[in-house]
Design a protein around this motif. Structure first.
Motif, mmCIF file in Angstrom:
data_model
loop_
_atom_site.group_PDB
_atom_site.id
_atom_site.type_symbol
_atom_site.label_atom_id
_atom_site.label_comp_id
_atom_site.label_asym_id
_atom_site.label_seq_id
_atom_site.Cartn_x
_atom_site.Cartn_y
_atom_site.Cartn_z
ATOM 1 N N PHE A 294 -1.224 -4.054 7.992
ATOM 2 C CA PHE A 294 0.030 -3.909 8.737
ATOM 3 C C PHE A 294 0.463 -2.451 8.688
ATOM 4 N N HIS A 295 0.933 -1.944 9.833
ATOM 5 C CA HIS A 295 1.131 -0.511 10.028
ATOM 6 C C HIS A 295 2.607 -0.165 10.200
ATOM 7 N N GLY B 7 1.985 4.425 12.293
ATOM 8 C CA GLY B 7 0.587 4.010 12.303
ATOM 9 C C GLY B 7 -0.064 3.926 10.944
ATOM 10 N N ASP B 8 0.583 4.497 9.908
ATOM 11 C CA ASP B 8 0.009 4.400 8.562
ATOM 12 C C ASP B 8 -0.038 2.931 8.111
ATOM 13 N N VAL B 9 -1.103 2.578 7.385
ATOM 14 C CA VAL B 9 -1.188 1.234 6.815
ATOM 15 C C VAL B 9 -0.229 1.157 5.628
ATOM 16 N N VAL B 10 0.687 0.196 5.664
ATOM 17 C CA VAL B 10 1.704 0.102 4.612
ATOM 18 C C VAL B 10 1.572 -1.169 3.774
ATOM 19 N N LEU C 43 0.814 -1.213 0.000
ATOM 20 C CA LEU C 43 0.000 0.000 0.000
ATOM 21 C C LEU C 43 0.848 1.265 0.000
ATOM 22 N N VAL C 44 2.156 1.098 -0.173
ATOM 23 C CA VAL C 44 3.075 2.239 -0.239
ATOM 24 C C VAL C 44 4.061 2.000 -1.364
ATOM 25 N N GLY D 87 7.664 6.763 11.904
ATOM 26 C CA GLY D 87 7.627 7.643 10.761
ATOM 27 C C GLY D 87 8.951 7.619 10.021
ATOM 28 N N GLY D 88 8.905 7.789 8.713
ATOM 29 C CA GLY D 88 10.133 7.805 7.939
ATOM 30 C C GLY D 88 9.889 7.574 6.471
ATOM 31 N N VAL D 89 10.829 6.890 5.832
ATOM 32 C CA VAL D 89 10.818 6.658 4.395
ATOM 33 C C VAL D 89 10.709 5.157 4.138
#
Length: 343
Positions: free
Chosen positions: A301-302, A282-285, A272-273, A306-308
């Motif tokens: 899955f989250h 916390g973002d869904v990846v 998803l990224v 935070g980062g790249v």
């Protein structure tokens, strides 16, 4: 160090010119009694300047580095150099022949095998030659990787922090000269059996590289790395007419213990990224779908931080424990520093 190494017959490491040969890796199996697996090596010398050791094919399904080093062997001669290049474009030749990360011949990950064993299996013997014979001859080392068949990396230099302030400064300058878009940084001595750790133990400045992946060759990444490799060799003082093209800022990102997002469910992964995308904790990846259980909901899955997005898995089929993506802390254009670099 003698100019002749018994395990690399026919190569005079003190000689000038271009020499092509093989590491003699002994192997006996059901089909061959005391056979030799020949891992190719080129030595090009045009002056008494520094020595650079260049390796690729440490994992057999990682191709950009193999292409780059084959090109380098064919395109450079002694007149192009102020020093010596030792080039091994298909280091783990058995794995290269099979197009696999590790070879079925011995099942050993060469980049976890150093310092190796002279009396071990094929990968252990190669590891021993690299650690005992080749790294001690080198002033600088680069080992070129990619994500292989299993994953894809942002195009990057890949460096171990430290282990001393002096070596870390050398690595930073090498990363900037190599000048691919990212530099992925990991903790000192991350994998004890890697070529990077062996170079650190020997006090030899080294960078690795992760150039794409997916079990193929990316033309844009290859083109950028081709320029970067010649720029790096010029920076290290061995290539006489290296590229003087303007450098672009390198984005420094750091992988740590909390970077990996691992699946807790078997099934099909839906990423998803995108590589290089910025995410928040916390973002869904990624999402995993069950294959057989049609009434089972997909599992999200989250991002743990935070980062790249630095690494994304390529094959869709996953199991419990499979790494789906890796999130790296973003340092921008400033290299990380601190108590990781201790003298």
């Amino acid at each position: 160090m003698t100019s002749l190494i018994p395990r690399i017959p026919g190569i005079d490491f003190d000689g000038f010119g271009k020499q092509l040969g093989y590491l003699e890796v002994e192997h006996s199996d059901n089909e061959n009694d005391a056979a030799v697996i020949p891992s190719p090596i080129a030595v090009i010398r045009g002056g008494r300047g520094p020595t650079v050791l260049l390796t690729a094919g440490t994992h057999g399904d990682e191709y950009e580095g193999q292409v780059l080093l084959q090109e380098l062997i064919r395109s450079l001669g002694p007149d192009d150099l102020d020093g010596r290049l030792i080039i091994l474009p298909a280091l783990n030749i058995s794995a290269v022949r099979e197009g696999r990360r590790v070879s079925e011949v011995d099942g050993v990950n060469l980049n976890r095998a150093l310092p190796g064993r002279k009396d071990g299996g094929p990968a252990q013997q190669i590891a021993s030659i690299v650690a005992e014979d080749l790294i001690p001859m080198a002033d600088y080392v680069i080992d070129i990787h990619s994500g292989g068949s299993a994953s894809e990396y942002v195009p990057s230099a890949f460096v171990y922090l430290g282990p001393t302030e002096e070596l870390w400064a050398e690595k930073i300058s090498a990363v900037e000269a190599f000048n691919v878009p990212y530099s992925v940084v990991v903790k000192p001595m991350l994998k004890a059996g890697s070529i990077s750790s062996a170079a650190d133990r020997a006090g030899v400045p080294m960078i690795s590289a992760e150039l794409g992946g997916c079990g193929t060759v990316s033309l844009p990444i290859l083109a950028r790395a081709r320029k970067g490799l010649r720029s790096l060799l010029a920076h290290w003082g061995v290539l006489r007419n290296g590229s003087r093209t303007p450098r672009e800022p390198v984005r420094w990102v750091e992988l740590g213990a909390g970077s990996a997002v691992r699946s807790t469910m078997a099934g099909l992964m839906e990423p998803l990224v995108e590589l290089g995308q910025s995410v928040s904790a916390g973002d869904v990846v990624a999402r995993v779908h069950s294959v057989e259980e049609l009434d089972r909901p997909a599992k999200d899955f989250h991002a743990p931080l935070g980062g790249v997005v630095a690494v994304v898995r390529h094959p869709a089929l996953v199991n419990v424990g499979t790494t789906l993506v890796n999130i790296a802390v973003d340092h921008g254009t400033t290299p990380p520093k601190g108590d990781h670099a201790t003298s």
